[in-house]
Design a protein around this motif. Sequence first.
Motif, mmCIF file in Angstrom:
data_model
loop_
_atom_site.group_PDB
_atom_site.id
_atom_site.type_symbol
_atom_site.label_atom_id
_atom_site.label_comp_id
_atom_site.label_asym_id
_atom_site.label_seq_id
_atom_site.Cartn_x
_atom_site.Cartn_y
_atom_site.Cartn_z
ATOM 1 N N LEU A 22 0.838 -1.188 0.000
ATOM 2 C CA LEU A 22 0.000 0.000 0.000
ATOM 3 C C LEU A 22 0.880 1.247 0.000
ATOM 4 O O LEU A 22 2.078 1.179 0.265
ATOM 5 C CB LEU A 22 -0.963 0.009 1.194
ATOM 6 C CG LEU A 22 -0.386 -0.176 2.613
ATOM 7 C CD1 LEU A 22 0.200 1.105 3.152
ATOM 8 C CD2 LEU A 22 -1.470 -0.691 3.545
ATOM 9 N N CYS A 23 0.277 2.381 -0.323
ATOM 10 C CA CYS A 23 0.998 3.653 -0.304
ATOM 11 C C CYS A 23 1.038 4.174 1.121
ATOM 12 O O CYS A 23 -0.008 4.314 1.765
ATOM 13 C CB CYS A 23 0.298 4.656 -1.218
ATOM 14 S SG CYS A 23 0.331 4.196 -2.968
ATOM 15 N N ASP A 24 2.246 4.454 1.603
ATOM 16 C CA ASP A 24 2.436 4.860 2.983
ATOM 17 C C ASP A 24 3.314 6.102 3.036
ATOM 18 O O ASP A 24 3.964 6.461 2.050
ATOM 19 C CB ASP A 24 3.065 3.718 3.785
ATOM 20 C CG ASP A 24 2.809 3.840 5.278
ATOM 21 O OD1 ASP A 24 2.152 4.815 5.680
ATOM 22 O OD2 ASP A 24 3.250 2.960 6.026
ATOM 23 N N MET A 25 3.363 6.727 4.192
ATOM 24 C CA MET A 25 4.048 8.000 4.345
ATOM 25 C C MET A 25 5.543 7.918 4.046
ATOM 26 O O MET A 25 6.071 8.647 3.201
ATOM 27 C CB MET A 25 3.820 8.529 5.764
ATOM 28 C CG MET A 25 4.574 9.800 6.102
ATOM 29 S SD MET A 25 4.002 11.205 5.123
ATOM 30 C CE MET A 25 4.993 12.514 5.820
ATOM 31 N N ASP A 26 6.242 7.038 4.731
ATOM 32 C CA ASP A 26 7.698 6.998 4.624
ATOM 33 C C ASP A 26 8.220 6.651 3.233
ATOM 34 O O ASP A 26 9.135 7.312 2.742
ATOM 35 C CB ASP A 26 8.270 6.045 5.674
ATOM 36 C CG ASP A 26 8.132 6.616 7.073
ATOM 37 O OD1 ASP A 26 8.467 7.794 7.262
ATOM 38 O OD2 ASP A 26 7.682 5.893 7.970
ATOM 39 N N PRO A 27 7.684 5.611 2.574
ATOM 40 C CA PRO A 27 8.172 5.344 1.220
ATOM 41 C C PRO A 27 7.873 6.465 0.238
ATOM 42 O O PRO A 27 8.669 6.729 -0.665
ATOM 43 C CB PRO A 27 7.454 4.049 0.826
ATOM 44 C CG PRO A 27 6.306 3.928 1.741
ATOM 45 C CD PRO A 27 6.737 4.566 3.015
ATOM 46 N N LEU A 28 6.751 7.156 0.414
ATOM 47 C CA LEU A 28 6.444 8.281 -0.471
ATOM 48 C C LEU A 28 7.407 9.438 -0.236
ATOM 49 O O LEU A 28 7.891 10.060 -1.178
ATOM 50 C CB LEU A 28 5.000 8.746 -0.245
ATOM 51 C CG LEU A 28 3.906 7.836 -0.818
ATOM 52 C CD1 LEU A 28 2.538 8.296 -0.359
ATOM 53 C CD2 LEU A 28 3.976 7.795 -2.331
#
Length: 325
Positions: A189-195
Amino acid sequence: MSVLLGLRPMNRSATHIHVVTEFVLLGFPGCWEIQIFLFSFFLVVYVLTLLGNGTIICAVRWEPRLHTPMYFLLGNFAFLEIWYASSTVPNVLANILSKTKAISFSGCFLQFYFFFSLGTTECLFLAVMAYDRYLAICHPLHYPTVMTGKLCRTLVSLCWLTGFLGYPIPIFLISRLPFCGSNIIDHFLCDMDPLMALSCAPAPITELIFYTQSSLVLFFTIMYILRSYILLLRAVFLVPSAAGRRKAFSTCGSHLAVVSLFYGTVMVMYVSPTYGIPTLMQKILTLVYSIMTPLFNPLIYSLRNKDMKLALRNILFRMRISQNS
């Protein structure tokens, strides 16, 4: 709820900057047999989640004995769990079948918004349900006059509004950051840290706002829940009869089990240093609180609650009678 993930480094020295228009969610990589197994597993989990929580909603709606504040909150919580699972599982299923594993830029941030908004709403719901149990056991004489239908509807509305109005600005600010180079996210899923790791420009103020807001929600809700249960347990131990203590424990045991399951995994991911946790373990922990918790909640509430089990039996009995007539 944010996860620090090991990502492929960006080529910042490239002369040509490629603006990211989509992201690649690696999910759970493996051979085709493993992908088929994972697809079947997630599909079964999702269907059972819909059926289990949908059954609770129907039971609360159709069974008169469940028309109380506690079950009104439980029915709304089950509705929330359906949407919480739906914010991730359908995309996971599509990602497994996809050859490119791609998700559009807008789709990624839309999932990001719903995932965190619904997660925040769940934290608030658990706090409200703890307040309901505290009133019912610690102040039973005042409970009917305090926990009215109007107050229940107000609290539920505030949970939804607070959860969904808290993140539009931070997530909008993150979406406006420049993304270039690598677009690979080693997660499902899209998450804060990887983005943030894929952003070409640092945004310390945006990160501070986001993490401060998430920390406050987690801290205040868990502290309120713990305080409510400390006062609740103190009141239970003052009950003179063993039967009364068992009844009091049975009414709050299900909620406490759900709180432990949800907050246990969330706090491990959020409080512990995630850079020391392997990427696969981070995915599994996120999987537990985002996908498995909505599956287990109906089982916990139905198996530990006599009124719920009786209501489900009555509904099944009525369905059989209507089919035979």
